[in-house]
Write an enzyme that holds these catalytic residues in place. Structure first.
Site, mmCIF file in Angstrom:
data_model
loop_
_atom_site.group_PDB
_atom_site.id
_atom_site.type_symbol
_atom_site.label_atom_id
_atom_site.label_comp_id
_atom_site.label_asym_id
_atom_site.label_seq_id
_atom_site.Cartn_x
_atom_site.Cartn_y
_atom_site.Cartn_z
ATOM 1 N N GLY A 49 33.492 38.912 46.918
ATOM 2 C CA GLY A 49 33.807 40.040 46.831
ATOM 3 C C GLY A 49 33.492 40.634 45.317
ATOM 4 O O GLY A 49 32.803 40.042 44.548
ATOM 5 N N GLN A 54 33.334 46.389 37.880
ATOM 6 C CA GLN A 54 32.369 45.028 37.642
ATOM 7 C C GLN A 54 31.169 45.487 37.836
ATOM 8 O O GLN A 54 30.057 44.962 37.194
ATOM 9 C CB GLN A 54 32.452 44.023 38.838
ATOM 10 N N CYS A 92 35.251 34.722 39.173
ATOM 11 C CA CYS A 92 34.964 35.966 39.060
ATOM 12 C C CYS A 92 33.245 36.090 38.392
ATOM 13 O O CYS A 92 33.405 35.556 37.549
ATOM 14 C CB CYS A 92 36.012 36.633 38.281
ATOM 15 N N LEU A 93 32.610 36.972 39.080
ATOM 16 C CA LEU A 93 31.325 37.386 38.591
ATOM 17 C C LEU A 93 31.429 37.925 37.207
ATOM 18 O O LEU A 93 30.640 37.915 36.213
ATOM 19 C CB LEU A 93 30.590 38.277 39.499
ATOM 20 N N HIS A 134 42.371 39.678 44.961
ATOM 21 C CA HIS A 134 41.560 39.690 43.665
ATOM 22 C C HIS A 134 40.895 41.204 43.398
ATOM 23 O O HIS A 134 41.099 41.429 42.207
ATOM 24 C CB HIS A 134 40.682 38.470 44.122
ATOM 25 N N HIS A 138 41.189 44.215 40.417
ATOM 26 C CA HIS A 138 40.165 44.424 39.518
ATOM 27 C C HIS A 138 40.662 46.021 39.357
ATOM 28 O O HIS A 138 40.212 46.664 38.326
ATOM 29 C CB HIS A 138 38.879 44.478 40.117
HETATM 30 CO CO CO Z 1 36.459 39.229 40.182
#
Ligand code: CO
Length: 157
Positions: A49, A54, A92-93, A134, A138
């Site tokens: 995702g 992000q 998470c990235l 998740h 964000h």
């Molecule tokens: Co994330």
């Protein structure tokens, strides 16, 4: 399509509450391109995702990977959640090399607008349910590490 640079902690963009995407914005070619690039970036980075903050944008837009491929969810809203919760390992990235266990609702129902601005809902369980929760977090400036237990940095392993 191109890979978008990923914003990482402690960047403040990740901590802001994102704003809804306006209907008129959805018709622009820039917006469509952004959606394509987010889905592409998610897949290329092996993410399940990706949320717009992000990639540096505080708008309510997420990409999630499903068994049928990536879906774009605009202004997603969790409208129903199971009482039952379950622990699961997350990463998470935007929080590199870090993993932890998070307790999430086992099932969720989420409403959203698709890329054509059409209202849609999805009922999710398993990994997809976790991913939606998740990613929606964000959009509210919440990271999994805020909720996680047994947080591990794999560099220390
Ligand atoms: Co994330």
């Amino acid at each position: 399509m191109k890979i978008l640079p990923i914003v990482k902690i402690p960047n403040k963009i990740l901590r802001k509450v994102s704003r809804d995407v306006k209907k008129e914005k959805m018709d622009s070619s820039d917006f469509r391109e952004l959606c394509d690039n987010m889905a592409f970036t998610m897949v290329e980075k092996d993410g399940v995702g990706l949320a717009a903050p992000q990639v540096g944008l505080n708008i309510r837009l997420i990409s999630v990977n499903t068994k049928d491929g990536p879906i774009i969810m605009i202004n997603p809203k969790i409208i129903k959640k199971s009482l039952l919760k379950e622990w699961g390992e997350e990463g998470c990235l935007s929080v590199p090399e870090t993993f932890g266990k998070v307790k999430r609702h086992k099932k969720v129902k989420c409403s959203y607008l698709d890329i054509n601005g059409k209202k849609n809902t999805i009922s999710a369980n398993g990994l997809l349910s976790v991913v939606i929760q998740h990613e929606v977090d964000h959009l509210d400036g919440v990271l999994f590490i805020d909720k996680a237990e047994d947080v591990k940095n794999i560099k220390n392993f």
